[in-house]
Design an enzyme around this catalytic site. Structure first.
Site, PDB file in Angstrom:
ATOM      1  N   SER A 278       3.506  10.548   6.607  1.00 10.73           N
ATOM      2  CA  SER A 278       2.415  10.681   7.557  1.00 10.73           C
ATOM      3  C   SER A 278       2.612   9.724   8.746  1.00 10.73           C
ATOM      4  O   SER A 278       3.584   9.859   9.488  1.00 10.73           O
ATOM      5  CB  SER A 278       1.081  10.443   6.839  1.00 10.73           C
ATOM      6  OG  SER A 278      -0.010  10.773   7.656  1.00 10.73           O
ATOM      7  N   SER A 279       1.755   8.731   8.915  1.00  9.77           N
ATOM      8  CA  SER A 279       1.974   7.766   9.992  1.00  9.77           C
ATOM      9  C   SER A 279       3.316   7.068   9.814  1.00  9.77           C
ATOM     10  O   SER A 279       4.012   6.771  10.793  1.00  9.77           O
ATOM     11  CB  SER A 279       0.834   6.738  10.006  1.00  9.77           C
ATOM     12  OG  SER A 279       0.953   5.853  11.084  1.00  9.77           O
TER      13      SER A 279
END
Length: 288
Positions: A141-142
């Site tokens: 994700s991030s």
């Protein structure tokens, strides 16, 4: 908008339920070099470290921590078996998201979270005899977005990268931590434009670039699945490959997942029916 979007990232914390049987605990590093945003750096060293060990930088999702990614993935367990080191960075942002938007973080040696992470890598190479030809990055994700940033801004540091549920390098560029156009999948560029963004991360660099592997679920709405196609355009352009894969393998590595290979340095894995909570495939990452 950012707070609402953040909730989508935080659901990834459900992945942090994998039992971690790692033999040792994390060690926080200090005074490892330039760290303008105060990224926390945590090192995992197995009991039996290989001579000139490899190093994996494993980066957590938004809302996560170094400790959560340590306990929620199997990289440390595999390090116990194979003798490599793992750096788990800890995002300094109040929402525990990585800066993948500022010009500083997107540019070689210019600052941002990326420089703090790379400073820790350089420290590990000099202090722990890490093999500079076996330094790798991965994230979710991030953390996957930061994996793309590191691949673009520091191609001289990393040899291979694997990004789970991320977005292309530079997709979040702008004044804010959150970029709705990118996240919603409405930001589209040509392959040349995406490739030029990567090349702008280290102006004048003409050396080898890290192998790149991207993964995404077809039902991802937090970072829309359209970003998967944009990432394919980006990295095929960087490596000079066609956007048509040279091989496609069904059910790889899991049922209903499809692995498309575009050349020796880039592959993309699409997970049918999977949302943003894509399961990390640690053994596949290590093989890559």
């Amino acid at each position: 908008m950012f707070a609402r979007s953040l909730l989508g990232f935080v659901t990834v914390a459900a992945l942090a339920i994998v039992s971690n049987a790692a033999a040792n605990q994390l060690q926080q590093l200090f005074n490892f070099g330039s760290n303008p945003t105060n990224v926390g750096i945590y090192l995992y060293r197995p009991t039996n470290v290989a001579a000139s060990p490899a190093l994996i930088v494993a980066m957590h999702y938004c809302g996560g921590t170094a400790q959560a990614y340590f306990t929620g993935t199997q990289y440390a367990n595999l390090a116990d078996q194979r003798g490599f080191l793992v750096i788990y960075p800890d995002a300094p942002d109040s929402g525990n998201c990585w800066d993948v938007h500022s010009n500083a973080t997107l540019t070689h040696n210019a600052g941002g979270d990326s420089l703090g992470i790379v400073s820790a890598v350089r420290y590990a190479i000099s202090t722990y005899n890490v093999d500079p030809n076996r330094v790798f990055a991965t994230g979710l994700s991030s953390g996957a977005m930061m994996t793309n940033v590191l691949a673009g801004a520091y191609p001289d540091v990393f040899k291979a990268c694997s990004a789970f549920a991320g977005v292309p390098y530079g997709c979040f560029a702008g004044p804010d931590m959150w970029n709705s156009a990118c996240a919603s999948g409405t930001l589209s560029k040509t392959a040349q434009q995406w490739g030029d963004l990567v090349r702008s991360g280290y102006p004048g660099y003409s050396g080898a670039r890290p192998k790149m592997q991207i993964w995404q679920g077809t039902l991802d709405t937090t970072l829309n699945y359209n970003n998967f196609a944009e990432g394919i355009k980006q990295w095929t352009n960087v490596f000079g490959y066609s956007t048509n894969p040279t091989s496609v393998t069904s059910n790889s590595p899991l049922p209903n997942w499809t692995r498309s290979v575009y050349g020796p340095n880039f592959q993309a894995i699409s997970a049918a029916g999977v949302d943003h909570n894509i399961p990390t495939q640690e053994n596949d990452v290590l093989a890559w």
